[in-house]
Write an enzyme that holds these catalytic residues in place. Structure first.
Site, PDB file in Angstrom:
ATOM      1  N   ARG A  17       0.336 -32.054  -6.773  1.00 44.62           N
ATOM      2  CA  ARG A  17      -0.868 -32.872  -6.816  1.00 44.62           C
ATOM      3  C   ARG A  17      -0.530 -34.353  -6.759  1.00 44.62           C
ATOM      4  O   ARG A  17      -1.452 -35.190  -6.755  1.00 44.62           O
ATOM      5  CB  ARG A  17      -1.617 -32.607  -8.121  1.00 44.62           C
ATOM      6  N   ARG A  42     -15.173 -22.411 -17.242  1.00 43.48           N
ATOM      7  CA  ARG A  42     -14.140 -23.391 -17.584  1.00 43.48           C
ATOM      8  C   ARG A  42     -14.746 -24.610 -18.246  1.00 43.48           C
ATOM      9  O   ARG A  42     -15.787 -25.095 -17.820  1.00 43.48           O
ATOM     10  CB  ARG A  42     -13.391 -23.805 -16.312  1.00 43.48           C
ATOM     11  N   LYS A  47      -9.419 -22.711  -3.054  1.00 43.00           N
ATOM     12  CA  LYS A  47      -7.976 -22.416  -3.038  1.00 43.00           C
ATOM     13  C   LYS A  47      -7.681 -21.102  -3.775  1.00 43.00           C
ATOM     14  O   LYS A  47      -6.951 -20.251  -3.276  1.00 43.00           O
ATOM     15  CB  LYS A  47      -7.178 -23.553  -3.711  1.00 43.00           C
ATOM     16  N   ARG A  80     -12.156 -35.407 -11.723  1.00 42.39           N
ATOM     17  CA  ARG A  80     -11.229 -34.565 -10.959  1.00 42.39           C
ATOM     18  C   ARG A  80     -11.244 -34.930  -9.479  1.00 42.39           C
ATOM     19  O   ARG A  80     -10.217 -34.937  -8.809  1.00 42.39           O
ATOM     20  CB  ARG A  80     -11.578 -33.085 -11.153  1.00 42.39           C
ATOM     21  N   ARG A  99     -20.107 -22.001 -11.714  1.00 44.01           N
ATOM     22  CA  ARG A  99     -19.003 -21.056 -11.554  1.00 44.01           C
ATOM     23  C   ARG A  99     -18.663 -20.340 -12.857  1.00 44.01           C
ATOM     24  O   ARG A  99     -18.635 -20.928 -13.919  1.00 44.01           O
ATOM     25  CB  ARG A  99     -17.802 -21.897 -11.086  1.00 44.01           C
TER      26      ARG A  99
HETATM   27  P1  ADP Z   1      -9.313 -27.461  -9.828  1.00 42.18           P
HETATM   28  O1  ADP Z   1      -8.560 -27.404  -8.528  1.00 42.18           O
HETATM   29  O2  ADP Z   1     -10.601 -26.701  -9.761  1.00 42.18           O
HETATM   30  O3  ADP Z   1      -9.489 -28.846 -10.395  1.00 42.18           O
HETATM   31  P2  ADP Z   1      -7.080 -26.296 -11.364  1.00 42.18           P
HETATM   32  O4  ADP Z   1      -7.246 -25.020 -12.070  1.00 42.18           O
HETATM   33  O5  ADP Z   1      -6.105 -26.342 -10.234  1.00 42.18           O
HETATM   34  O6  ADP Z   1      -8.547 -26.670 -10.931  1.00 42.18           O
HETATM   35  O7  ADP Z   1      -6.660 -27.454 -12.405  1.00 42.18           O
HETATM   36  C1  ADP Z   1      -7.374 -27.719 -13.568  1.00 42.18           C
HETATM   37  C2  ADP Z   1      -6.793 -28.933 -14.294  1.00 42.18           C
HETATM   38  O8  ADP Z   1      -5.426 -28.667 -14.657  1.00 42.18           O
HETATM   39  C3  ADP Z   1      -6.709 -30.227 -13.497  1.00 42.18           C
HETATM   40  O9  ADP Z   1      -7.916 -30.956 -13.525  1.00 42.18           O
HETATM   41  C4  ADP Z   1      -5.559 -30.958 -14.230  1.00 42.18           C
HETATM   42  O10 ADP Z   1      -5.988 -31.494 -15.449  1.00 42.18           O
HETATM   43  C5  ADP Z   1      -4.599 -29.836 -14.545  1.00 42.18           C
HETATM   44  N1  ADP Z   1      -3.603 -29.602 -13.467  1.00 42.18           N
HETATM   45  C6  ADP Z   1      -3.480 -28.473 -12.708  1.00 42.18           C
HETATM   46  N2  ADP Z   1      -2.457 -28.587 -11.834  1.00 42.18           N
HETATM   47  C7  ADP Z   1      -1.914 -29.819 -12.029  1.00 42.18           C
HETATM   48  C8  ADP Z   1      -0.844 -30.548 -11.425  1.00 42.18           C
HETATM   49  N3  ADP Z   1      -0.127 -30.025 -10.424  1.00 42.18           N
HETATM   50  N4  ADP Z   1      -0.577 -31.788 -11.900  1.00 42.18           N
HETATM   51  C9  ADP Z   1      -1.274 -32.327 -12.902  1.00 42.18           C
HETATM   52  N5  ADP Z   1      -2.305 -31.704 -13.504  1.00 42.18           N
HETATM   53  C10 ADP Z   1      -2.635 -30.468 -13.084  1.00 42.18           C
END
Ligand code: ADP
Length: 219
Positions: free
Chosen positions: A88, A161, A13, A172, A127
């Site tokens: 999400r 990360r 993404k 996740r 990564r």
């Molecule tokens: P990835 O898609 O690789 O898991 P992101 O950078 O989008 O990584 O998100 C990392 C973390 O941030 C998630 O595992 C969650 O803990 C939190 N997070 C991000 N966006 C949201 C969201 N919309 N709602 C709840 N938690 C979120």
């Protein structure tokens, strides 16, 4: 035009969002990036967020909806928004629809990036990211150049990360299937869902996405 990029962690993404920002002047709104910023702020909220993120759980709807609300209220993205990692949950999806309608806007396309779980594990657990420009590298498929300099900006600091490890990724992925994947049905019903093969080459995926963005908005 506003779009959502939907897909499990590691689906690509962020990579596709960067291409759209560059090619179309769209604005990327990544709640993951916003939360990573919040956690470095040293506030009580930042500390709570860090703990939840590192374990791979979702942060509360209130926090992320608040972050998106702030950005939508303060910005005027004429090129449109790319929502990356948001919504999400179904509650977040409802809230986003409401926030956009308040400013006379809508979501035109929801692009679901489909990738096998084994590939996600391999992608995420190698990564690293350039600390200056955000370019993403991978130990096996796209290693950091031997001279230690980012090919895009020449930066020399790379970060990994804290949640890019096998244990957190399992949580996740589970969070994705349990809490986020219902959004596939939600947007399918709204005639907004388009699917791309996230296993294809980066340029192939971006070509497919461009085809959707330049095509009809309602199927
Ligand atoms: P990835 O898609 O690789 O898991 P992101 O950078 O989008 O990584 O998100 C990392 C973390 O941030 C998630 O595992 C969650 O803990 C939190 N997070 C991000 N966006 C949201 C969201 N919309 N709602 C709840 N938690 C979120």
């Amino acid at each position: 035009m506003n779009i959502i990029l939907l897909g499990p962690p590691g689906a690509g993404k962020g990579t596709q969002a960067r291409i759209l920002v560059e090619q179309r002047g769209m604005v990327q709104l990544s709640t993951g990036d916003m939360l990573r910023e919040a956690r470095t702020s040293g506030t009580e909220m930042g500390k709570r967020v860090a703990e939840v993120m590192d374990k791979g759980h979702l942060v509360t709807d209130e926090i992320v909806i608040g972050l998106i609300r702030e950005r939508l209220e303060s910005g005027d993205a004429t090129g449109g928004y790319i929502f990356d990692g948001f919504p999400r949950t179904l509650r977040q999806a409802d809230a986003l629809g409401k926030l956009l309608s308040e400013i006379g806007q809508d979501i035109e396309h929801v692009i679901e990036m489909q990738v096998d779980d084994e590939v996600l594990v391999a992608r995420v657990s190698g990564r690293s990211t350039c600390a200056s420009c955000g370019e993403v590298y991978h130990d096996v498929t796209k290693p950091i150049p031997a001279d230690g300099k980012c090919t895009v900006c020449g930066g020399t600091t790379f970060t990994r990360r804290a949640d890019d490890n096998a244990e957190s990724l399992k949580t996740r992925l589970m969070a994705y299937y349990k809490q986020t994947s219902p959004l596939v049905g939600y947007y399918y019903y709204a005639h907004k869902l388009r699917m791309v093969d996230g296993l294809a080459e980066i340029s192939e995926v971006s070509g497919q996405i461009a085809g959707f963005l330049d095509g009809p908005t309602k199927l």
